[in-house]
Design a protein around this motif. Structure first.
Motif, PDB file in Angstrom:
ATOM      1  N   MET A  77      58.525  43.950   1.379  1.00 12.55           N
ATOM      2  CA  MET A  77      59.694  44.286   2.189  1.00 12.55           C
ATOM      3  C   MET A  77      61.022  44.192   1.450  1.00 12.55           C
ATOM      4  O   MET A  77      61.870  45.064   1.553  1.00 12.55           O
ATOM      5  N   THR A  78      61.227  43.091   0.770  1.00 13.13           N
ATOM      6  CA  THR A  78      62.570  42.813   0.237  1.00 13.13           C
ATOM      7  C   THR A  78      62.582  42.609  -1.271  1.00 13.13           C
ATOM      8  O   THR A  78      63.574  42.118  -1.811  1.00 13.13           O
ATOM      9  N   GLY A  79      61.491  42.964  -1.946  1.00 16.85           N
ATOM     10  CA  GLY A  79      61.447  42.747  -3.389  1.00 16.85           C
ATOM     11  C   GLY A  79      62.264  43.766  -4.164  1.00 16.85           C
ATOM     12  O   GLY A  79      62.414  44.915  -3.750  1.00 16.85           O
ATOM     13  N   SER A  80      62.816  43.331  -5.281  1.00 13.77           N
ATOM     14  CA  SER A  80      63.479  44.257  -6.193  1.00 13.77           C
ATOM     15  C   SER A  80      63.327  43.700  -7.605  1.00 13.77           C
ATOM     16  O   SER A  80      63.032  42.521  -7.791  1.00 13.77           O
ATOM     17  N   LEU A  81      63.505  44.580  -8.581  1.00 16.15           N
ATOM     18  CA  LEU A  81      63.401  44.159  -9.981  1.00 16.15           C
ATOM     19  C   LEU A  81      64.732  44.404 -10.658  1.00 16.15           C
ATOM     20  O   LEU A  81      65.454  45.346 -10.319  1.00 16.15           O
ATOM     21  N   LEU A  82      65.035  43.549 -11.607  1.00 15.80           N
ATOM     22  CA  LEU A  82      66.310  43.646 -12.306  1.00 15.80           C
ATOM     23  C   LEU A  82      66.064  43.358 -13.773  1.00 15.80           C
ATOM     24  O   LEU A  82      65.396  42.381 -14.112  1.00 15.80           O
ATOM     25  N   LEU A  83      66.567  44.220 -14.635  1.00 18.48           N
ATOM     26  CA  LEU A  83      66.431  44.018 -16.081  1.00 18.48           C
ATOM     27  C   LEU A  83      67.804  43.667 -16.618  1.00 18.48           C
ATOM     28  O   LEU A  83      68.748  44.444 -16.458  1.00 18.48           O
ATOM     29  N   LYS A  84      67.880  42.501 -17.233  1.00 19.24           N
ATOM     30  CA  LYS A  84      69.193  42.085 -17.758  1.00 19.24           C
ATOM     31  C   LYS A  84      69.011  41.239 -18.997  1.00 19.24           C
ATOM     32  O   LYS A  84      67.912  40.782 -19.307  1.00 19.24           O
ATOM     33  N   GLN A  85      70.116  41.036 -19.700  1.00 16.99           N
ATOM     34  CA  GLN A  85      70.072  40.194 -20.887  1.00 16.99           C
ATOM     35  C   GLN A  85      69.950  38.725 -20.479  1.00 16.99           C
ATOM     36  O   GLN A  85      70.540  38.310 -19.485  1.00 16.99           O
ATOM     37  N   LYS A  86      69.157  37.961 -21.241  1.00 16.05           N
ATOM     38  CA  LYS A  86      69.082  36.522 -20.963  1.00 16.05           C
ATOM     39  C   LYS A  86      70.480  35.920 -21.032  1.00 16.05           C
ATOM     40  O   LYS A  86      71.239  36.210 -21.945  1.00 16.05           O
ATOM     41  N   GLY A  87      70.798  35.105 -20.028  1.00 17.25           N
ATOM     42  CA  GLY A  87      72.103  34.457 -20.031  1.00 17.25           C
ATOM     43  C   GLY A  87      73.173  35.231 -19.296  1.00 17.25           C
ATOM     44  O   GLY A  87      74.179  34.665 -18.891  1.00 17.25           O
ATOM     45  N   GLU A  88      72.939  36.517 -19.112  1.00 22.85           N
ATOM     46  CA  GLU A  88      73.898  37.325 -18.358  1.00 22.85           C
ATOM     47  C   GLU A  88      73.883  36.875 -16.894  1.00 22.85           C
ATOM     48  O   GLU A  88      72.817  36.687 -16.324  1.00 22.85           O
ATOM     49  N   PRO A  89      75.049  36.686 -16.277  1.00 16.82           N
ATOM     50  CA  PRO A  89      75.070  36.182 -14.896  1.00 16.82           C
ATOM     51  C   PRO A  89      74.468  37.169 -13.914  1.00 16.82           C
ATOM     52  O   PRO A  89      74.469  38.374 -14.145  1.00 16.82           O
ATOM     53  N   LEU A  90      73.952  36.601 -12.797  1.00 18.71           N
ATOM     54  CA  LEU A  90      73.295  37.418 -11.783  1.00 18.71           C
ATOM     55  C   LEU A  90      74.300  38.106 -10.879  1.00 18.71           C
ATOM     56  O   LEU A  90      75.359  37.551 -10.596  1.00 18.71           O
ATOM     57  N   ALA A  91      73.944  39.288 -10.404  1.00 19.38           N
ATOM     58  CA  ALA A  91      74.745  39.964  -9.385  1.00 19.38           C
ATOM     59  C   ALA A  91      74.627  39.185  -8.077  1.00 19.38           C
ATOM     60  O   ALA A  91      73.672  38.443  -7.880  1.00 19.38           O
ATOM     61  N   LYS A  92      75.565  39.376  -7.200  1.00 20.70           N
ATOM     62  CA  LYS A  92      75.598  38.613  -5.942  1.00 20.70           C
ATOM     63  C   LYS A  92      74.375  38.882  -5.070  1.00 20.70           C
ATOM     64  O   LYS A  92      73.953  38.023  -4.316  1.00 20.70           O
ATOM     65  N   ASN A  93      73.837  40.099  -5.156  1.00 16.14           N
ATOM     66  CA  ASN A  93      72.697  40.431  -4.298  1.00 16.14           C
ATOM     67  C   ASN A  93      71.366  40.021  -4.923  1.00 16.14           C
ATOM     68  O   ASN A  93      70.328  40.426  -4.462  1.00 16.14           O
ATOM     69  N   SER A  94      71.394  39.229  -5.958  1.00 16.54           N
ATOM     70  CA  SER A  94      70.153  38.808  -6.618  1.00 16.54           C
ATOM     71  C   SER A  94      70.031  37.292  -6.628  1.00 16.54           C
ATOM     72  O   SER A  94      69.807  36.682  -7.665  1.00 16.54           O
ATOM     73  N   SER A  95      70.150  36.690  -5.457  1.00 14.58           N
ATOM     74  CA  SER A  95      70.113  35.225  -5.401  1.00 14.58           C
ATOM     75  C   SER A  95      68.758  34.673  -5.014  1.00 14.58           C
ATOM     76  O   SER A  95      68.646  33.503  -4.702  1.00 14.58           O
ATOM     77  N   TYR A  96      67.739  35.526  -4.986  1.00 14.55           N
ATOM     78  CA  TYR A  96      66.425  35.063  -4.555  1.00 14.55           C
ATOM     79  C   TYR A  96      65.390  35.368  -5.630  1.00 14.55           C
ATOM     80  O   TYR A  96      64.360  36.000  -5.369  1.00 14.55           O
ATOM     81  N   ILE A  97      65.654  34.922  -6.847  1.00 12.01           N
ATOM     82  CA  ILE A  97      64.750  35.182  -7.959  1.00 12.01           C
ATOM     83  C   ILE A  97      63.484  34.347  -7.790  1.00 12.01           C
ATOM     84  O   ILE A  97      63.541  33.124  -7.635  1.00 12.01           O
ATOM     85  N   ARG A  98      62.319  35.019  -7.784  1.00 14.05           N
ATOM     86  CA  ARG A  98      61.040  34.327  -7.611  1.00 14.05           C
ATOM     87  C   ARG A  98      60.245  34.249  -8.908  1.00 14.05           C
ATOM     88  O   ARG A  98      59.309  33.458  -9.006  1.00 14.05           O
ATOM     89  N   ALA A  99      60.573  35.116  -9.888  1.00 14.28           N
ATOM     90  CA  ALA A  99      59.855  35.076 -11.161  1.00 14.28           C
ATOM     91  C   ALA A  99      60.746  35.670 -12.248  1.00 14.28           C
ATOM     92  O   ALA A  99      61.543  36.567 -11.979  1.00 14.28           O
ATOM     93  N   VAL A 100      60.625  35.122 -13.440  1.00 12.19           N
ATOM     94  CA  VAL A 100      61.381  35.609 -14.590  1.00 12.19           C
ATOM     95  C   VAL A 100      60.401  35.912 -15.722  1.00 12.19           C
ATOM     96  O   VAL A 100      59.637  35.045 -16.130  1.00 12.19           O
ATOM     97  N   PHE A 101      60.395  37.180 -16.178  1.00 16.48           N
ATOM     98  CA  PHE A 101      59.519  37.596 -17.263  1.00 16.48           C
ATOM     99  C   PHE A 101      60.379  37.809 -18.505  1.00 16.48           C
ATOM    100  O   PHE A 101      61.114  38.791 -18.601  1.00 16.48           O
TER     101      PHE A 101
END
Length: 278
Positions: A77-101
DNA sequence: CCCGGAACCTGAAGGC
DNA sequence: TGCCTTCAGGTTCCGG
């Protein structure tokens, strides 16, 4: 709510950054999202594995690994994926990180999922996860004849049958409503009651609706975003989905919303006439 | 086997 | 203001 067009968009957005990369450290913040093997075993088995390519089957994202194993994600329902540089701050709509690859080029793939319903599987044979899915509606081998054969086996409302992943893969609540609107078919019609002409219209409507949505980068309902952080634009092109109370873009009749199998279903009562008898 | 409904989850929205 | 209930819908599981 990622359906086929949203997942297709995600795969296409991610492919340039992920193809050929290898996983490094894996962090699972919500262990229950890992269906198989265990979260701990996945955390040990994934690092060092190279991503040969990524793809889609229905609403599933498929990472084909050089080892022959397959990593399969479902955003539910509410999953999304985000590709970013390590250490780069999260966007406001990405406060529910469940896994980091972690990836070997200093990037990381984040699985964001407010309601924790998304899933991750690492398997040797993809059939373990996606073996029962019906045909791809945009696949070259999917024909109106096959659609007819499959619908003829179900007497449930056509809306519900279109959302059955074992009948056709990738269609969910939004695109089922859209396809039925363009085919001028009422959502409560029994699937096995459609005429050959109606099935032909529905077949074409499914392909039109899904192709258009992919071209629009999917629909951004609520806070959904592409891996790039962009919104899709398909939500602006919906004719009925999520348009309860607004007027039909074709005939100006107010769009209605009814429950079908407990799912919110939008349709135009004039363009989509009810089943006979009512 | 088939069908309907609950469970999984959390935050937004509405009622009082 | 704040507590409570309901709703959102993809998939799996379970009971009739």
């Amino acid at each position: 709510m990622p359906e086929l067009p949203e997942v297709e968009t995600i795969v296409n957005d991610l492919r340039p950054g992920l193809k050929g990369r290898s996983f490094t450290d894996i962090t699972i913040l919500w262990p229950r999202m890992v269906l198989r093997p265990s979260a701990e075993e996945l955390r040990q088995r994934l690092p060092g594995q190279t991503i040969q390519d990524i793809g889609r089957r229905g609403k599933y994202l498929i990472f084909r690994l050089a080892s022959g194993e397959v990593l399969i994600l479902h955003l539910r329902m509410t999953g999304s994926l985000l590709l970013k540089q390590k250490g780069e701050p999260l966007a406001k709509n990405s406060s529910y990180i469940r896994a980091v690859f972690g990836l070997d080029d200093g990037m990381e793939l984040l699985f964001n999922d407010r309601r924790k319903l998304g899933t991750v599987s690492l398997v040797k044979d993809e059939k373990e996860v996606i073996g029962k899915l019906g045909p791809e509606p945009l696949g070259a081998s999917f024909t109106a004849k096959e659609l007819a054969e499959r619908l003829s086996k179900h007497k449930a409302p056509i809306k519900a049958v279109l959302c059955d992943q074992e009948v056709i893969a990738g269609i969910g609540n939004m695109y089922a409503d859209e396809a039925l609107f363009f085919a001028n078919i009422h959502p409560l019609r029994a699937a096995n009651s459609l005429s050959p002409e109606e099935i032909e219209r529905l077949y074409r409507a499914i392909q039109k609706v899904l192709s258009k949505a992919i071209g629009n980068g999917g629909a951004s309902i609520s806070d959904y975003r592409r891996p790039t952080g962009e919104k899709g634009s398909q939500q602006n092109d919906f004719y009925v989905a999520h348009r309860g109370g607004q007027t039909c873009k074709v005939c100006a009749t107010p769009i209605e919303r009814i429950p079908v199998r407990n799912r919110g279903t939008y349709f135009c009562p004039r363009c989509q006439r009810p089943p006979t008898g009512s």
